[in-house]
Motif scaffolding. Structure first.
Motif, PDB file in Angstrom:
ATOM      1  N   GLU A  52      42.789  81.115 -10.729  1.00 17.58           N
ATOM      2  CA  GLU A  52      42.164  79.731 -10.680  1.00 17.58           C
ATOM      3  C   GLU A  52      41.438  79.621  -9.566  1.00 17.58           C
ATOM      4  N   ASN A  53      39.953  79.667  -9.714  1.00 13.18           N
ATOM      5  CA  ASN A  53      39.038  79.381  -8.631  1.00 13.18           C
ATOM      6  C   ASN A  53      39.059  80.570  -7.646  1.00 13.18           C
ATOM      7  N   PRO A  54      38.843  81.704  -8.165  1.00 12.93           N
ATOM      8  CA  PRO A  54      38.853  82.896  -7.662  1.00 12.93           C
ATOM      9  C   PRO A  54      37.875  83.212  -6.292  1.00 12.93           C
ATOM     10  N   LYS A  55      38.291  83.887  -5.395  1.00 12.55           N
ATOM     11  CA  LYS A  55      37.299  84.186  -4.228  1.00 12.55           C
ATOM     12  C   LYS A  55      36.870  85.476  -4.468  1.00 12.55           C
ATOM     13  N   ILE A  56      35.629  85.737  -4.499  1.00 13.09           N
ATOM     14  CA  ILE A  56      34.989  86.616  -5.007  1.00 13.09           C
ATOM     15  C   ILE A  56      34.382  87.668  -3.850  1.00 13.09           C
ATOM     16  N   ALA A  57      34.864  88.749  -3.561  1.00 17.30           N
ATOM     17  CA  ALA A  57      34.095  89.661  -2.550  1.00 17.30           C
ATOM     18  C   ALA A  57      32.556  89.686  -2.477  1.00 17.30           C
ATOM     19  N   PRO A  58      32.195  90.142  -1.288  1.00 25.08           N
ATOM     20  CA  PRO A  58      30.684  90.122  -1.104  1.00 25.08           C
ATOM     21  C   PRO A  58      30.458  91.599  -2.053  1.00 25.08           C
ATOM     22  N   GLY A  59      29.241  91.595  -2.521  1.00 23.97           N
ATOM     23  CA  GLY A  59      28.674  92.789  -3.333  1.00 23.97           C
ATOM     24  C   GLY A  59      29.067  92.390  -5.061  1.00 23.97           C
ATOM     25  N   LEU A  60      29.544  91.373  -5.164  1.00 22.64           N
ATOM     26  CA  LEU A  60      29.633  90.801  -6.561  1.00 22.64           C
ATOM     27  C   LEU A  60      28.944  89.318  -6.647  1.00 22.64           C
ATOM     28  N   ASN A  61      28.631  88.907  -7.572  1.00 28.25           N
ATOM     29  CA  ASN A  61      27.818  87.808  -7.918  1.00 28.25           C
ATOM     30  C   ASN A  61      28.702  86.712  -8.454  1.00 28.25           C
ATOM     31  N   PRO A  62      29.322  85.669  -7.555  1.00 26.31           N
ATOM     32  CA  PRO A  62      30.131  84.799  -8.345  1.00 26.31           C
ATOM     33  C   PRO A  62      29.547  84.080  -9.517  1.00 26.31           C
ATOM     34  N   ASP A  63      28.194  84.091  -9.866  1.00 25.13           N
ATOM     35  CA  ASP A  63      27.816  83.587 -11.164  1.00 25.13           C
ATOM     36  C   ASP A  63      28.033  84.323 -12.192  1.00 25.13           C
ATOM     37  N   ASP A  64      28.478  85.868 -12.035  1.00 29.84           N
ATOM     38  CA  ASP A  64      28.840  86.618 -13.227  1.00 29.84           C
ATOM     39  C   ASP A  64      30.282  86.313 -13.705  1.00 29.84           C
ATOM     40  N   PHE A  65      31.068  85.365 -12.999  1.00 35.44           N
ATOM     41  CA  PHE A  65      32.418  85.550 -13.411  1.00 35.44           C
ATOM     42  C   PHE A  65      32.661  83.809 -14.056  1.00 35.44           C
ATOM     43  N   GLY A  66      33.445  84.053 -15.226  1.00 36.54           N
ATOM     44  CA  GLY A  66      33.508  83.009 -15.901  1.00 36.54           C
ATOM     45  C   GLY A  66      34.983  82.513 -16.495  1.00 36.54           C
ATOM     46  N   VAL A  67      35.349  81.739 -17.305  1.00 46.46           N
ATOM     47  CA  VAL A  67      36.743  81.630 -17.780  1.00 46.46           C
ATOM     48  C   VAL A  67      36.617  81.361 -19.499  1.00 46.46           C
ATOM     49  N   VAL A  68      37.577  82.164 -20.083  1.00 43.35           N
ATOM     50  CA  VAL A  68      37.585  81.968 -21.406  1.00 43.35           C
ATOM     51  C   VAL A  68      39.030  81.567 -21.640  1.00 43.35           C
ATOM     52  N   VAL A  69      39.133  80.339 -22.677  1.00 44.55           N
ATOM     53  CA  VAL A  69      40.336  79.999 -23.124  1.00 44.55           C
ATOM     54  C   VAL A  69      40.764  80.757 -24.451  1.00 44.55           C
ATOM     55  N   ARG A  70      41.834  81.301 -24.467  1.00 42.86           N
ATOM     56  CA  ARG A  70      42.354  82.157 -25.500  1.00 42.86           C
ATOM     57  C   ARG A  70      43.128  81.352 -26.479  1.00 42.86           C
ATOM     58  N   LYS A  71      43.213  81.888 -27.636  1.00 45.01           N
ATOM     59  CA  LYS A  71      43.993  81.352 -28.804  1.00 45.01           C
ATOM     60  C   LYS A  71      45.223  80.609 -28.571  1.00 45.01           C
ATOM     61  N   ASP A  72      45.955  81.137 -27.616  1.00 44.09           N
ATOM     62  CA  ASP A  72      47.326  80.692 -27.079  1.00 44.09           C
ATOM     63  C   ASP A  72      47.263  79.528 -26.111  1.00 44.09           C
ATOM     64  N   GLY A  73      46.042  79.352 -25.868  1.00 45.02           N
ATOM     65  CA  GLY A  73      45.940  78.174 -24.710  1.00 45.02           C
ATOM     66  C   GLY A  73      45.662  78.801 -23.201  1.00 45.02           C
ATOM     67  N   SER A  74      46.273  79.944 -23.085  1.00 46.08           N
ATOM     68  CA  SER A  74      45.983  80.605 -21.759  1.00 46.08           C
ATOM     69  C   SER A  74      44.697  80.756 -21.311  1.00 46.08           C
ATOM     70  N   LYS A  75      44.270  81.128 -20.126  1.00 49.99           N
ATOM     71  CA  LYS A  75      43.232  81.165 -19.533  1.00 49.99           C
ATOM     72  C   LYS A  75      42.958  82.569 -19.207  1.00 49.99           C
ATOM     73  N   GLU A  76      41.436  83.285 -19.336  1.00 47.53           N
ATOM     74  CA  GLU A  76      41.485  84.588 -18.911  1.00 47.53           C
ATOM     75  C   GLU A  76      40.018  84.537 -18.088  1.00 47.53           C
ATOM     76  N   LEU A  77      40.038  85.326 -16.830  1.00 46.54           N
ATOM     77  CA  LEU A  77      38.777  85.615 -16.191  1.00 46.54           C
ATOM     78  C   LEU A  77      37.766  86.642 -16.873  1.00 46.54           C
ATOM     79  N   THR A  78      36.484  86.112 -16.857  1.00 46.73           N
ATOM     80  CA  THR A  78      35.571  87.068 -17.515  1.00 46.73           C
ATOM     81  C   THR A  78      34.557  87.669 -16.364  1.00 46.73           C
ATOM     82  N   TYR A  79      33.960  88.659 -16.759  1.00 46.48           N
ATOM     83  CA  TYR A  79      32.777  89.158 -15.891  1.00 46.48           C
ATOM     84  C   TYR A  79      31.627  89.570 -16.778  1.00 46.48           C
ATOM     85  N   LYS A  80      30.421  88.946 -16.742  1.00 43.95           N
ATOM     86  CA  LYS A  80      29.252  88.983 -17.552  1.00 43.95           C
ATOM     87  C   LYS A  80      29.756  88.939 -18.809  1.00 43.95           C
ATOM     88  N   GLY A  81      30.759  87.917 -19.014  1.00 40.04           N
ATOM     89  CA  GLY A  81      31.034  87.639 -20.567  1.00 40.04           C
ATOM     90  C   GLY A  81      32.034  88.640 -21.039  1.00 40.04           C
TER      91      GLY A  81
END
Length: 313
Positions: free
Chosen positions: A123-152
């Motif tokens: 939840e609200n991940p802290k992204i290290a230098p060298g990575l763009n926070p805008d490249d990260f997102g969240v997808v909701v799975r069919k079972d309702g759980s959440k999963e972090l994404t990188y460049k989709g």
């Protein structure tokens, strides 16, 4: 007699000097440092990479210690290996992966698959230098759980990685890939098509039947509808062969990437990630199949382009 006595005295002095010198030399040499060349085996790459150099070992240990101190600060960060280059890891240094069957950005790994490939979410991940926070997102799975994404691409662990630094999941079944930040192309697997090339964000890449010998024949209105793929670098998944790729110079001076002799393009009407609406257009445009270009649209291409059979785990 005095001469003989003097000689005897001199000899005795020399003997004493040698004995004392040897003793001093021994004491001075005893605490010396070990040889600077040693053979060390590290399992940090998951393959038991062996190298020789005590200096490198010391440096490596220092970097690992520094990295461990920084790990607590970031939920996602970059790690490096000589085999894979830069790749994504979690706060404890555990390797993260992409799944080719997540071609449209949705997670498609459930049941037994998810047991072998647990999802990664913070939840609200802290992204290290060298990575763009805008490249990260969240997808909701069919079972309702959440999963972090990188460049989709949804992110996963591999159950076969026993410790931080292990990279045992890359390339499995031709559909699992270490999560790198610098891929130029990736592999997508769609049920009705099979395996084909996409860019780092999952946008479908195409080939044109009228392009021969690596030369593009798509200009003007054609190029407006089929924009050439013109990356300025080349980083590919480990399951692909770098020699299958080449760069070709177009007549307008731009440099286009080609795969197995065919320049690569986008299709302007692909609106969403995972779209392949350009496949079969006028029977001369095809997705860039991993197995090579084919323009026979009257037969199923899935059997010749899919990855190895069986479960994807």
């Amino acid at each position: 007699m005095q001469g003989n006595s003097s000689i005897a005295t001199l000899i005795a002095a020399l003997i004493v000097g040698l004995v004392v010198g040897a003793a001093i030399g021994y004491v001075a040499h005893t605490p010396s440092t070990p040889s600077t060349t040693t053979t060390t085996t590290t399992s940090g790459y998951g393959y038991g990479y062996t190298y020789t150099s005590a200096a490198e070992t010391t440096s490596s240990n220092t970097q690992t210690s520094t990295g461990a101190a920084a790990q607590a600060e970031y939920d996602v960060q970059l790690a490096y290996s000589e085999k894979y280059g830069l790749y994504l890891v979690d706060s404890e240094g555990r390797t993260l992966y992409f799944f080719a069957k997540d071609y449209n950005g949705s997670s498609s790994c459930y049941g037994t698959c998810a047991e072998h490939w647990p999802i990664f979410y913070v939840e609200n991940p802290k992204i290290a230098p060298g990575l763009n926070p805008d490249d990260f997102g969240v997808v909701v799975r069919k079972d309702g759980s959440k999963e972090l994404t990188y460049k989709g691409w949804p992110l996963y662990y591999f159950a076969g990685d026993m410790k931080p630094g292990d990279i045992n999941g890359d390339g499995i079944k031709g559909v699992w890939f270490i999560a790198k930040p610098d891929y130029t192309v990736l592999v997508a697997v769609k049920p009705d098509l099979g395996a084909y090339l996409v860019d780092s964000e999952g946008k479908t890449l195409y080939v044109f039947a009228k392009d021969v010998n690596g030369t593009s024949n798509c200009y003007g209105q054609c190029a407006m509808k089929w924009p050439p793929f013109t990356p300025n670098s080349l980083v590919v998944p480990s399951t692909l062969n770098l020699t299958d790729f080449s760069f070709t110079k177009r007549s307008d001076g731009t440099i286009q990437l080609a795969y197995k002799g065919y320049p690569l393009y986008y299709w302007i009407n692909d609106m969403n990630r995972g779209d392949t609406t350009g496949h079969g257009v006028k029977n001369v445009w095809s997705v860039a199949f991993i197995g090579g270009a084919t323009f026979n649209f009257n037969q199923s291409t899935t059997t010749t382009t899919t990855t190895s059979s069986g479960p994807s785990y």
